[in-house]
Motif scaffolding. Sequence first.
Motif, mmCIF file in Angstrom:
data_model
loop_
_atom_site.group_PDB
_atom_site.id
_atom_site.type_symbol
_atom_site.label_atom_id
_atom_site.label_comp_id
_atom_site.label_asym_id
_atom_site.label_seq_id
_atom_site.Cartn_x
_atom_site.Cartn_y
_atom_site.Cartn_z
ATOM 1 N N ASP A 27 0.876 -1.169 0.000
ATOM 2 C CA ASP A 27 0.000 0.000 0.000
ATOM 3 C C ASP A 27 0.913 1.218 0.000
ATOM 4 O OD1 ASP A 27 -2.265 -1.626 0.136
ATOM 5 O OD2 ASP A 27 -2.188 -1.706 2.322
ATOM 6 N N ARG A 86 2.978 2.375 3.299
ATOM 7 C CA ARG A 86 2.404 2.322 4.652
ATOM 8 C C ARG A 86 2.124 0.892 5.081
ATOM 9 N NH1 ARG A 86 2.226 2.481 9.041
ATOM 10 N NH2 ARG A 86 0.935 3.616 10.541
ATOM 11 N N GLY A 87 2.027 -0.030 4.113
ATOM 12 C CA GLY A 87 1.726 -1.410 4.453
ATOM 13 C C GLY A 87 2.400 -2.390 3.515
ATOM 14 N N ARG A 145 1.773 -6.137 2.290
ATOM 15 C CA ARG A 145 0.837 -7.261 2.237
ATOM 16 C C ARG A 145 1.615 -8.526 1.927
ATOM 17 N NH1 ARG A 145 -4.105 -6.008 4.159
ATOM 18 N NH2 ARG A 145 -4.777 -7.898 3.077
ATOM 19 N N ALA A 183 -0.451 -8.789 7.038
ATOM 20 C CA ALA A 183 0.163 -7.555 6.549
ATOM 21 C C ALA A 183 0.945 -6.917 7.685
ATOM 22 C CB ALA A 183 -0.895 -6.584 6.025
ATOM 23 N N TYR A 184 2.010 -6.179 7.329
ATOM 24 C CA TYR A 184 2.820 -5.460 8.306
ATOM 25 C C TYR A 184 2.710 -3.965 8.023
ATOM 26 C CZ TYR A 184 4.952 -10.109 8.640
ATOM 27 O OH TYR A 184 5.162 -11.457 8.782
ATOM 28 N N ASP A 185 2.412 -3.206 9.076
ATOM 29 C CA ASP A 185 2.283 -1.759 8.943
ATOM 30 C C ASP A 185 3.572 -1.065 9.379
ATOM 31 O OD1 ASP A 185 -0.365 -2.007 8.100
ATOM 32 O OD2 ASP A 185 -1.109 -2.014 10.161
ATOM 33 N N TYR A 222 9.085 -0.365 11.045
ATOM 34 C CA TYR A 222 7.891 -1.161 11.314
ATOM 35 C C TYR A 222 7.209 -0.674 12.587
ATOM 36 C CZ TYR A 222 9.147 -4.688 7.809
ATOM 37 O OH TYR A 222 9.437 -5.345 6.631
ATOM 38 N N GLU A 261 4.350 -5.109 15.237
ATOM 39 C CA GLU A 261 4.825 -6.129 14.315
ATOM 40 C C GLU A 261 6.075 -6.835 14.837
ATOM 41 O OE1 GLU A 261 2.658 -6.460 12.263
ATOM 42 O OE2 GLU A 261 1.898 -4.565 11.502
#
Length: 420
Positions: free
Chosen positions: A163, A182-183, A185, A197-199, A225, A229
Motif C-alpha cells: 500500500d 504504509r503497508g 501485504r 500484513a505489516y504496517d 515497522y 509487528e
Amino acid sequence: MKTFTLGAAALAAPLALAQPALAAPRTFGDPVPVTDTLTFDPIVDARLRWESVDTPARDADAVTLRLRSGFELRHAPSHLSLLAEAEGTLEIGDHFNGLAFVPAKARPAYAIVPDPANVELNRLQVQYRTKQLGLTIGRQRINLDDQRWVGSVAWRQNEQTFDAVRGEATLGPVMADVTYARGQRTIYGHDAGPRTAYDGDFWFLQAGVRQGPVTVKGFAYLLDYDAKEQVGPLAVTLADTQTWGLRATAALPLGKKAKLNLVGSYARQQGWKDNPAHFHADYVNAEAALAAHGFTATGGYEKLGSDTSSGKAIALQTPMATLHKFNGWADLFLTTPAAGLEDVYAGLAKAFPKAKGLTLNVTWHDFHSDIGHVKYGEEWDASVGFKVRKVALLAKYAGYKAKGFGVDTTKFWLEADYAF
C-alpha cells in the motif's frame, strides 16, 4: 467481507466486460476499445502447481491452484489508468503446512509450503504514466532492480504487494525512483493473523545515471515497522533498519553473438528508529554472466554480513525481498543466520527458442557463514521449462546437503501457467 466482495467483483469483471472482444477480429485477451480514448484490458493469470518437500523429519505434497483476475482501464489523453485485481488460492488436498505459525490452521505433521488458501484484493491502483514520469497510488506490485531488497515474491502463489505511493522520473540518462509505503501485504493471505500484513513507514529511494552500457544507482531502504509487528520470532526480521548502497550493472557486447553482463553492489545496514541494536552489517554482490550461442554461464558471490560489535552476532536482513530468487531454491536462508551468509554460486543455462521456448538451467551453491567461515552446506538447483501453445510448463528441482546449518532438504515442483 469487504475484501471478499471487492475480490469477487474484480474476478467477475473480465467475464462481464470482455464480451466485445469476441466480436472483434483481435487476439483473445487484448485490450478492448470502450471509446476512442478509453480501453478495457482484462487480466487473467492462472497457475496450477505441485510442490513436494522431503526432509528427515517431515515431508509435504502441496497441490494448489492460484487465480488472479481483474481489469485495467486506460485513458490515453490523460495518461491515467485504473487497475483492480483479486487473487485467490485453492488448496487441493491438505498434505502440507501452509500456516505453521497459526495454531488453528497449522498441520505440524507436514513440512512447510507457504501457499495457504486465500482470497484477497491483490492490487487496486491509480497510475499516471508517460515516457518520462510515473506516479502510482494504491495497493501495487513493486519490483526494484533484481528484487534483492524489494520485490513481489512472484514465485509463491499469494503475491506480496504494498500500500504505497510511488513516483518515477527519467530525464535523459538520469533516473529517480521514490516510494513511500504504509503497508506490506505478505504472501500468507487473509488467514495469517498478524502476518497477513505489516504496517509501518517505509521509504524506498533510488537515483542513478546510465552512460552507454553502464548503469550506476545509489539506493536507500528505510524500514520503520510499527512496534506491534516486532514480536516473537519476527523481532529479528522486522527490526527497524536503514540500508544505504550502490549498484552498478554493465552489458558489454563481445562480437555479434556474445555478451558479458556484469553486476556489482555494495550496501551497509544498521539499526534505525526503535531498533535497540547497534550494528553495521555489509552486503556485497559480484556477478558475471557470459551469453553466447544460446548458452549463459553465470558465476557470482554474495555476502549478507554480520556484526558482533554489540556483543552478539546481528546479521543483515532483507524482509521485503523476493527471497526465493537468492541463496538456493530450497529456501533454507529466508532469514539470514545470525553469523551471516556467504554464497558462492555458478550456473549454466541453455535456451532453445525454436523448440517451443525450451529452457534448461542448473546452478550450484556453496554456503558459509560470514563470521568464522563455517561451512553451512551445498545445493544443486535445476529447471526445465517450455510452452504448449499459451500454457507455460515448468519442472524444477532443489537439493540442499546440510553440513553445519539446517537439514538435508529436497524439493520438486511441477507447474502450469496461463496468463493474458
